[in-house]
Design an enzyme around this catalytic site. Structure first.
Site: not given
Lengths: 387, 408
Positions: A180, A327
């Site tokens: 990220q 996810c």
């Protein structure tokens, strides 16, 4: 109605030039980069040029860049590869309670294989204490794995401080999941004392199905996929040339504009948080100190409200956001990350994640806030009837 | 917290007018090496350069500085106003930044600006006592301290620092002229090139290739090595000499065991011709005494004869392990051990002469005579020259960029 895509942490829209590049390479360079003829060596040259460019952009040497299929594979390769390489008698791994599923569940799997693990808690901002990391080190510790930016709340971990403490433990490898962070924050992995660093292309506007693991020279890993001698024998399989070159280009574009985009992100983040303060039903989850927050993620809870309801109502309003991480968003369980940060069950179960990117401006944030306000207004009466 | 980097040059050996030239070249080299850090400011004083960080990342700048030839060492420093209280505060801050926390220290004050109120002896005491008062547990050890806290009082301010990072040393690049480097694809010649550059020699690389007996990859490997040298030099010229004709001619001479000797002599002749064109005054090779048949003293004697320019052999007295250590440090080792053959490994006979006979060698060359000279002339004429930079983009090619550039 304009549709707003505020789910950049899940995946980003690729640069148009990257899409073109991938298509052109698929058409023009289909030869296997390992073939000895001209077409093969041409493909190999492009592959190595991509590797060189990524090395340059990340302060690595070319031989420290290992191409993979993305963040999940890079994380698995780093953790399992290091543990398997360490062999008998070295069976301890340290990580945190807020890691991405591809680290967290990999650690669970290692536990079932007989590896002992220490999963460190985090504070209310989601940060692990560097001293706690150092205190968890044992003589048989193989690896410490800590993410750079959390994918649900955007917290930046004190990687530099952890790396400094780990210098006293040369037997311990330091893995950082930077998925990220790449393209948003400076990646000074070497200066931080990091041995293994994970990145995924589709988080910085590159193609899906490709990523890399930076492996500091001298660090040995057991390959997870036995096969040909690609990637220095660390990862067999025909090189995914179009995606790899597309990734290198995306990284260059991202790095060249990183500071400007980060500045813009923080401005949008502040503006959104300003709006949220005016919506009392919504609670902000994440670090209060902006220096500990990534520029592109804002996590909000509507305590007691199921987040899918919020997500779907926002979608009706033309706003795309996530619950938890993409996810794990199909599960109805409370967010493991928010629980670790000390949120109660109601708050941890009612969180949505808003993540923005290059295409957004201040008026988009204002529009987002307006639609959030509208949705909350519609849900408010339901909340009362449930109570 | 360290807003400045204090950079030191070699001080003792260079004096007089050369010194000014040295310092000016030094500053230019530092600026070139750090050009990608836009925020940096540079201040030159006698024998030193001060770099102001302006928020550029220290680690990355330090990594780059370590590789600039001519720099002996550098230190991240705090600059305080010339005021006792401020100097004391800076000293305390600099001590706190030392990791791991030291147990003993000493203060060394240098009063370069004599206008300051306290002399260095008083200052040692005034600063040391302040640190001791604020850091209980810390002790003074004047003989073997964990940390030597240095306080350097200059007219513009006082620099305080506690670490000295060693750098490459040597002379600024180009200070001592230009030489041609015989660059194979092996471990030694890039190291020889680096050592020559470290001594202030500008280097142009010469590579002999024998396509199609050698592969394209062998050439690419040399390009990669030259690029790595360009990291140190800013940019580098690479001469690619087509050697196939000369080599096959020599191979047909019927003197198998002398072929390496004959080839090396031809290479030196070609390199000298290129040196003359490029204004270079020496030829640098990676020879290391006794390493292979062509590097015995007997071979060196016979091989070196045709050369009129000085042959510089920086590695001649070094062991292979030492050479490998340097190759790893300068980042050429991994490329050098790639498996592509260069033109020498290709025609290596079973038993190359370790003590070639000069008269026989000269006789063979005389027999080949005009034909050999013609082929050497041709090789020189057909030599291709590229200017390489570290990032790989060839200077001057930007306009007529390769078609694949659009993908990167």
């Amino acid at each position: 109605m304009n549709v707003y895509y505020f789910d950049h942490s899940a995946s980003t829209p690729p640069y148009e030039s990257v899409v073109r590049t991938v298509a052109e390479l698929m058409a023009e360079h289909y030869a296997n980069a390992a073939s000895p003829h001209r077409a093969g060596t041409d493909a190999m040259k492009l592959l190595e040029r991509a590797r060189g460019l990524i090395a340059e952009l990340t302060g690595a040497q070319a031989n420290e860049v290992v191409f993979t299929s993305g963040g999940t594979e890079s994380n698995n390769l780093a953790l399992k590869g290091a543990v398997l390489q360490a062999g008998r008698g070295r069976k301890h791994v340290v990580t945190t309670a807020v890691e991405h599923a591809s680290v967290y569940n990999c650690v669970r799997q290692l536990e079932r294989m007989g590896v002992e693990t220490t999963v460190l808690p985090v504070d209310a901002a989601g940060r692990v204490s560097p001293d706690a990391v150092a205190a968890a080190i044992r003589g048989d510790t193989v690896l410490v794995s800590v993410m750079l930016v959390n994918n649900e709340v955007g917290t930046i971990q004190p990687i530099r401080e952890i790396g400094a403490l780990l210098k006293d433990y040369p037997h311990v490898k330091f893995h950082v999941d930077g998925v990220q962070a790449v393209g948003k924050l400076p990646i000074l992995w070497k200066a931080w004392g990091v041995d293994l660093f994970t990145a995924s292309a589709h988080k910085f506007r590159g193609p899906k199905g490709v990523g890399f693991l930076l492996v500091r020279e001298g660090v040995r890993l057991m390959p997870l996929l036995a096969g040909g001698s690609q990637e220095g024998g660390l990862r067999g399989g025909t090189s995914n040339l179009p995606n790899i070159v597309g990734m290198a280009q995306a990284l260059r574009l991202a790095e060249e504009s990183r500071e400007r985009r980060a500045e813009n992100g923080y401005r949008l983040r502040r503006r959104l948080l300003g709006h949220v303060r005016g919506i009392p039903e919504l609670v902000y989850n994440g670090p209060e100190d902006e220096r500990h927050a990534a520029p592109h993620i804002v996590n909000l809870s509507y305590p007691g409200m199921r987040p899918e309801v919020l997500v779907h109502m926002l979608e009706e309003q033309g706003v795309l956001v996530s619950t938890q991480s993409a996810c794990s968003s199909k599960s109805l369980k409370p967010s493991r990350v928010l629980l670790a940060m000390g949120a109660d069950e109601a708050r941890a179960s009612g969180a949505i994640r808003i993540s923005f990117g290059d295409e957004h401006e201040e008026r988009d944030i204002d529009e987002l806030a307006e639609r959030l306000r509208r949705v909350v207004g519609k849900l408010k009466p339901l909340e009362r009837s449930r109570a | 917290m360290f807003e400045w980097i204090l950079v030191r040059f070699g001080e003792i050996t260079v004096k007089g007018r050369n010194r000014r030239r040295f310092e000016e070249m030094m500053l230019a080299q530092i600026k070139r090496a750090l050009h990608s850090f836009r925020g940096l400011e540079f201040v030159k004083t006698y024998g030193r350069v001060y770099i102001r960080m302006n928020n550029e990342p220290y680690e990355a700048v330090a990594e780059r500085l370590k590789d600039v030839f001519g720099i002996v060492s550098f230190s991240p420093a705090v600059r305080a106003a010339n005021d006792l209280a401020e100097i004391r505060a800076a000293a305390l801050a600099a001590m706190s930044a030392v990791e791991p926390a030291p147990r003993t220290f000493k203060v060394s004050v240098r009063r370069g600006w004599k206008g300051f109120a306290h002399d260095s002896r008083e200052m040692n005491h005034l600063v040391g006592a302040h640190v001791l008062r604020n850091r209980p547990g810390l002790k003074v050890d004047v003989h073997k301290p964990d940390v030597e806290l240095k306080v350097d009082i200059q007219q513009e301010g006082t620099y305080v620092y506690s670490t000295v990072v060693p750098a490459a040393g040597g002379f600024p690049l180009g200070m001592n002229g230009k030489a041609m480097l015989l660059l194979s694809g092996g471990i030694d010649s890039p190291v020889a090139g680096w050592m020559a550059m470290r001594k202030g020699l500008e280097i142009e690389a010469v590579h002999f290739h024998s396509y199609p007996f050698t592969s394209e990859q062998a050439k690419d490997k040399v390009v990669a090595l030259a690029r790595r040298l360009a990291y140190y030099a800013g940019s580098i010229q690479l001469h690619l000499v087509p050697f196939t004709e000369v080599q096959t001619k020599l191979a047909q001479s019927g003197h198998d065991h002398l072929i390496i000797t004959l080839m090396r002599r031809a290479m030196l002749r070609i390199a000298e011709r290129l040196a003359e064109r490029r204004g270079a005054l020496a030829i640098v090779t990676g020879d290391s005494l006794g390493q292979v048949a062509s590097q015995t003293l007997g071979s060196m004697n016979v091989i070196g004869r045709p050369a009129e320019l000085p042959l510089l052999r920086p590695l001649v007295m070094m062991d292979k392990q030492e050479i490998i250590r340097i190759a790893e440090r300068i980042g050429t080792f991994q490329t050098s051990i790639l498996p592509y053959e260069d033109c020498c490994t290709l025609f290596v006979p079973k038993s190359p002469a370790t003590n070639p006979n000069l008269r026989i060698v000269e006789k063979v060359e005389a027999m080949l005579g005009g034909e050999l000279n013609r082929l050497i002339d041709e090789a020189v004429e057909r030599t291709e020259r590229m200017q390489l930079t570290e990032s790989g983009r060839r200077i001057g090619e930007a306009a007529a960029s390769a078609p694949e550039d659009r993908w990167f």
